[in-house]
Design an enzyme around this catalytic site. Structure first.
Site, PDB file in Angstrom:
ATOM      1  N   ASN A   1     -11.129  -2.298  -5.055  1.00  0.00           N
ATOM      2  CA  ASN A   1     -10.314  -1.679  -5.871  1.00  0.00           C
ATOM      3  C   ASN A   1     -11.089  -1.050  -7.298  1.00  0.00           C
ATOM      4  O   ASN A   1     -10.733  -0.212  -8.030  1.00  0.00           O
ATOM      5  CB  ASN A   1      -8.758  -1.766  -6.234  1.00  0.00           C
ATOM      6  CG  ASN A   1      -7.952  -1.950  -4.984  1.00  0.00           C
ATOM      7  OD1 ASN A   1      -7.069  -2.577  -4.667  1.00  0.00           O
ATOM      8  ND2 ASN A   1      -8.171  -0.843  -4.053  1.00  0.00           N
TER       9      ASN A   1
ATOM     10  N   ARG B   1     -12.196   2.258  -8.049  1.00  0.00           N
ATOM     11  CA  ARG B   1     -11.243   3.545  -8.411  1.00  0.00           C
ATOM     12  C   ARG B   1     -11.560   4.007  -9.958  1.00  0.00           C
ATOM     13  O   ARG B   1     -12.352   3.263 -10.577  1.00  0.00           O
ATOM     14  CB  ARG B   1      -9.747   3.106  -8.493  1.00  0.00           C
ATOM     15  CG  ARG B   1      -9.601   2.612  -7.035  1.00  0.00           C
ATOM     16  CD  ARG B   1      -8.014   2.589  -6.817  1.00  0.00           C
ATOM     17  NE  ARG B   1      -7.769   2.162  -5.243  1.00  0.00           N
ATOM     18  CZ  ARG B   1      -6.538   2.393  -4.766  1.00  0.00           C
ATOM     19  NH1 ARG B   1      -5.504   2.621  -5.490  1.00  0.00           N
ATOM     20  NH2 ARG B   1      -6.402   2.087  -3.456  1.00  0.00           N
TER      21      ARG B   1
ATOM     22  N   ARG C   1      -4.606  -1.804   9.172  1.00  0.00           N
ATOM     23  CA  ARG C   1      -5.875  -2.626   8.742  1.00  0.00           C
ATOM     24  C   ARG C   1      -5.680  -3.795   7.929  1.00  0.00           C
ATOM     25  O   ARG C   1      -4.493  -3.592   7.061  1.00  0.00           O
ATOM     26  CB  ARG C   1      -7.107  -1.650   8.308  1.00  0.00           C
ATOM     27  CG  ARG C   1      -6.637  -0.928   7.173  1.00  0.00           C
ATOM     28  CD  ARG C   1      -7.876  -0.060   6.704  1.00  0.00           C
ATOM     29  NE  ARG C   1      -7.522   0.918   5.833  1.00  0.00           N
ATOM     30  CZ  ARG C   1      -7.231   2.304   5.949  1.00  0.00           C
ATOM     31  NH1 ARG C   1      -7.572   2.499   7.290  1.00  0.00           N
ATOM     32  NH2 ARG C   1      -6.868   3.089   4.845  1.00  0.00           N
TER      33      ARG C   1
ATOM     34  N   ASP D   1       0.748  -1.188   0.075  1.00  0.00           N
ATOM     35  CA  ASP D   1       0.013   0.001  -0.277  1.00  0.00           C
ATOM     36  C   ASP D   1       0.983   1.162   0.078  1.00  0.00           C
ATOM     37  O   ASP D   1       1.786   1.091   0.524  1.00  0.00           O
ATOM     38  CB  ASP D   1      -0.917  -0.231   1.277  1.00  0.00           C
ATOM     39  CG  ASP D   1      -2.198   0.666   1.133  1.00  0.00           C
ATOM     40  OD1 ASP D   1      -2.209   1.318   0.023  1.00  0.00           O
ATOM     41  OD2 ASP D   1      -2.769   1.047   1.964  1.00  0.00           O
TER      42      ASP D   1
ATOM     43  N   ASN E   1       1.312   3.494  -2.795  1.00  0.00           N
ATOM     44  CA  ASN E   1       1.565   3.934  -4.317  1.00  0.00           C
ATOM     45  C   ASN E   1       1.290   5.210  -4.702  1.00  0.00           C
ATOM     46  O   ASN E   1       1.816   6.321  -5.052  1.00  0.00           O
ATOM     47  CB  ASN E   1       1.364   2.818  -5.264  1.00  0.00           C
ATOM     48  CG  ASN E   1       2.001   1.628  -5.129  1.00  0.00           C
ATOM     49  OD1 ASN E   1       2.760   1.573  -4.258  1.00  0.00           O
ATOM     50  ND2 ASN E   1       1.527   0.635  -6.116  1.00  0.00           N
ATOM     51  N   GLY E   2      -0.148   5.486  -4.353  1.00  0.00           N
ATOM     52  CA  GLY E   2      -0.631   6.829  -4.869  1.00  0.00           C
ATOM     53  C   GLY E   2      -0.105   8.044  -4.225  1.00  0.00           C
ATOM     54  O   GLY E   2       0.393   8.929  -4.572  1.00  0.00           O
ATOM     55  N   ARG E   3      -0.022   7.610  -2.670  1.00  0.00           N
ATOM     56  CA  ARG E   3       0.535   8.701  -1.722  1.00  0.00           C
ATOM     57  C   ARG E   3       2.056   9.004  -2.201  1.00  0.00           C
ATOM     58  O   ARG E   3       2.375  10.087  -2.228  1.00  0.00           O
ATOM     59  CB  ARG E   3       0.396   8.469  -0.264  1.00  0.00           C
ATOM     60  CG  ARG E   3      -1.044   8.663   0.331  1.00  0.00           C
ATOM     61  CD  ARG E   3      -1.164   7.958   1.522  1.00  0.00           C
ATOM     62  NE  ARG E   3      -1.635   6.648   1.180  1.00  0.00           N
ATOM     63  CZ  ARG E   3      -1.384   5.775   2.197  1.00  0.00           C
ATOM     64  NH1 ARG E   3      -1.409   6.104   3.684  1.00  0.00           N
ATOM     65  NH2 ARG E   3      -1.945   4.404   2.228  1.00  0.00           N
ATOM     66  N   TRP E   4       2.798   8.108  -2.414  1.00  0.00           N
ATOM     67  CA  TRP E   4       4.383   8.148  -2.906  1.00  0.00           C
ATOM     68  C   TRP E   4       4.262   9.209  -4.002  1.00  0.00           C
ATOM     69  O   TRP E   4       5.196  10.056  -4.039  1.00  0.00           O
ATOM     70  CB  TRP E   4       4.755   7.015  -3.158  1.00  0.00           C
ATOM     71  CG  TRP E   4       6.191   6.853  -3.650  1.00  0.00           C
ATOM     72  CD1 TRP E   4       7.489   6.963  -2.599  1.00  0.00           C
ATOM     73  CD2 TRP E   4       6.672   7.060  -4.893  1.00  0.00           C
ATOM     74  NE1 TRP E   4       8.432   6.993  -3.369  1.00  0.00           N
ATOM     75  CE2 TRP E   4       7.976   7.036  -4.545  1.00  0.00           C
ATOM     76  CE3 TRP E   4       6.088   7.516  -6.415  1.00  0.00           C
ATOM     77  CZ2 TRP E   4       9.110   7.438  -5.724  1.00  0.00           C
ATOM     78  CZ3 TRP E   4       7.314   7.592  -7.195  1.00  0.00           C
ATOM     79  CH2 TRP E   4       8.580   7.385  -7.008  1.00  0.00           C
TER      80      TRP E   4
ATOM     81  N   ARG F   1      -0.580   9.365  -9.887  1.00  0.00           N
ATOM     82  CA  ARG F   1      -0.627   8.299  -9.048  1.00  0.00           C
ATOM     83  C   ARG F   1      -0.051   7.049  -9.655  1.00  0.00           C
ATOM     84  O   ARG F   1       0.710   6.162  -9.220  1.00  0.00           O
ATOM     85  CB  ARG F   1      -2.012   7.941  -8.563  1.00  0.00           C
ATOM     86  CG  ARG F   1      -2.725   8.730  -7.683  1.00  0.00           C
ATOM     87  CD  ARG F   1      -4.092   8.246  -7.453  1.00  0.00           C
ATOM     88  NE  ARG F   1      -4.219   7.123  -6.817  1.00  0.00           N
ATOM     89  CZ  ARG F   1      -4.347   6.775  -5.549  1.00  0.00           C
ATOM     90  NH1 ARG F   1      -4.046   7.706  -4.941  1.00  0.00           N
ATOM     91  NH2 ARG F   1      -4.416   5.539  -5.237  1.00  0.00           N
TER      92      ARG F   1
ATOM     93  N   SER G   1      -7.816  -5.264  -5.055  1.00  0.00           N
ATOM     94  CA  SER G   1      -8.793  -5.831  -4.199  1.00  0.00           C
ATOM     95  C   SER G   1     -10.043  -5.658  -4.894  1.00  0.00           C
ATOM     96  O   SER G   1     -10.314  -5.012  -5.825  1.00  0.00           O
ATOM     97  CB  SER G   1      -8.842  -5.125  -2.945  1.00  0.00           C
ATOM     98  OG  SER G   1      -9.363  -3.882  -2.937  1.00  0.00           O
TER      99      SER G   1
HETATM  100  C1  IPE Z   1      -5.253  -2.671  -0.080  1.00  0.00           C
HETATM  101  O1  IPE Z   1      -5.159  -1.316  -0.382  1.00  0.00           O
HETATM  102  C2  IPE Z   1      -5.397  -3.423  -1.179  1.00  0.00           C
HETATM  103  C3  IPE Z   1      -4.246  -3.510  -1.863  1.00  0.00           C
HETATM  104  C4  IPE Z   1      -3.013  -3.292  -1.474  1.00  0.00           C
HETATM  105  C5  IPE Z   1      -4.222  -3.878  -3.133  1.00  0.00           C
HETATM  106  P1  IPE Z   1      -6.136  -0.110  -0.255  1.00  0.00           P
HETATM  107  O2  IPE Z   1      -5.422   1.191  -0.554  1.00  0.00           O
HETATM  108  O3  IPE Z   1      -7.258  -0.675  -1.172  1.00  0.00           O
HETATM  109  O4  IPE Z   1      -6.642  -0.293   1.241  1.00  0.00           O
HETATM  110  P2  IPE Z   1      -7.742   0.766   1.982  1.00  0.00           P
HETATM  111  O5  IPE Z   1      -8.779   1.292   1.259  1.00  0.00           O
HETATM  112  O6  IPE Z   1      -6.706   1.866   2.423  1.00  0.00           O
HETATM  113  O7  IPE Z   1      -8.142   0.036   3.071  1.00  0.00           O
HETATM  114  C1  IPE Z   2      -1.454   0.322  -3.283  1.00  0.00           C
HETATM  115  O1  IPE Z   2      -1.222   1.773  -3.469  1.00  0.00           O
HETATM  116  C2  IPE Z   2      -1.694  -0.395  -4.543  1.00  0.00           C
HETATM  117  C3  IPE Z   2      -3.336  -0.741  -4.825  1.00  0.00           C
HETATM  118  C4  IPE Z   2      -4.124  -0.575  -3.900  1.00  0.00           C
HETATM  119  C5  IPE Z   2      -3.456  -1.124  -6.270  1.00  0.00           C
HETATM  120  P1  IPE Z   2      -2.709   2.723  -3.255  1.00  0.00           P
HETATM  121  O2  IPE Z   2      -2.985   2.990  -4.573  1.00  0.00           O
HETATM  122  O3  IPE Z   2      -3.568   2.257  -2.350  1.00  0.00           O
HETATM  123  O4  IPE Z   2      -1.857   3.909  -2.635  1.00  0.00           O
HETATM  124  P2  IPE Z   2      -2.513   4.892  -1.545  1.00  0.00           P
HETATM  125  O5  IPE Z   2      -2.885   4.168  -0.359  1.00  0.00           O
HETATM  126  O6  IPE Z   2      -3.744   5.530  -2.504  1.00  0.00           O
HETATM  127  O7  IPE Z   2      -1.260   5.732  -1.235  1.00  0.00           O
HETATM  128 MG    MG Z   3      -4.274   2.263  -0.435  1.00  0.00          MG
END
Ligand code: IPE
Ligand code: IPE
Ligand code: MG
Length: 239
Positions: free
Chosen positions: A64, A67, A186, A16, A18-21, A29, A61
């Site tokens: 997901n 999104r 979580r 988890d 990637n987006g914030r990074w 993202r 997930s």
């Molecule tokens: C969990 O991350 C799913 C994966 C890493 C693939 P999310 O970013 O979807 O989880 P939440 O929404 O923060 O719980």
């Molecule tokens: C995890 O990074 C990758 C997937 C859930 C597919 P995120 O995309 O959830 O990144 P954040 O949580 O928004 O930073």
């Molecule tokens: Mg995430």
């Protein structure tokens, strides 16, 4: 590379952050996801070197799917590129590639690429690499329950071992260690049934920064844990 102490047999990772990074850097993202794939490759390599029996990566997930479709498409593209580019490497390293989740919801061409990777690696003898795709633990349990009912299993015949055989993870040992990056504490629907006695490791590090050294820190942390499985510790037993 050797770490003194026991090595977990099966590690699961909720990759988890990637987006914030990317957002912290003013980047789209997708750049975070791209960089995240590099970290996955590194973790897979180290897992093979350490002699893990299984590594399960939570890549996408069920939730997901909510999104924006542009992000979902990009994630699918990255998966496609990964499997196309890395299949030879997986074969060379003796890795068995598997997926869990409702993979039939993925675009058809990706399903074909997945099937090809699963078939080409099925007779390998090394580490089992599982990616959780369109996966959620509750969904998996519910699907397993439906299979149990359809198979006509009688209530008195149903045991935990038998139920395990109906889960997507049939044949896999339960995870010893589950790592989650990005500071969230979580489980987000990952391996709900299987994680009953897993050790958890949470780190603030975002997935695109989760290097080999960070992975080794997580393993070392696991090595200091005392797993009791509901019994009393060996030391306590001596008194
Ligand atoms: C969990 O991350 C799913 C994966 C890493 C693939 P999310 O970013 O979807 O989880 P939440 O929404 O923060 O719980
Ligand atoms: C995890 O990074 C990758 C997937 C859930 C597919 P995120 O995309 O959830 O990144 P954040 O949580 O928004 O930073
Ligand atoms: Mg995430």
């Amino acid at each position: 590379m050797l770490l003194s102490g026991r090595i977990p047999k099966h590690v699961g990772i909720i990759m988890d952050g990637n987006g914030r990074w990317a957002e912290f850097r003013g980047l789209p993202r997708i750049e975070g996801h791209r960089r995240g794939v590099e970290r996955s490759k590194e973790v897979i390599e180290v897992s093979v070197e350490l002699g893990l029996k299984a590594l399960t990566l939570y890549a996408f997930s069920t939730e997901n799917w909510q999104r924006p479709s542009s992000e979902v498409t990009t994630l699918m593209k990255l998966l496609e590129l990964y499997l196309k580019k890395e299949l030879d490497g997986l074969i060379k390293n003796g890795i068995v590639y598997k997926t869990i989740g409702e993979t039939w919801r993925l675009p058809e061409h990706i399903q074909n690429i997945i099937r090809n990777a699963e078939e080409k690696t099925s007779s390998n003898k090394g580490m089992i690499l599982t990616t959780a795709l369109s996966y959620s633990g509750r969904n998996e349990i519910l699907r397993a329950m439906k299979k149990v009912l359809n198979a006509g299993v009688k209530p008195e015949e149903l045991t935990e071992d038998l139920f395990n055989a109906y889960l997507d993870t049939a044949g896999l040992l339960p995870p010893d260690l589950i790592i989650r990056t990005s500071g969230e504490m979580r489980i987000s629907n990952f391996l709900l049934w299987q994680a009953a006695y897993a050790e958890f490791y949470f780190t603030d590090t975002l997935w695109p920064d989760f290097t080999k050294d960070e992975f080794l820190l997580a393993i070392q942390d696991f090595q200091r844990r005392e797993r009791r499985f509901g019994a009393i510790s060996v030391r306590a037993d001596a008194f």
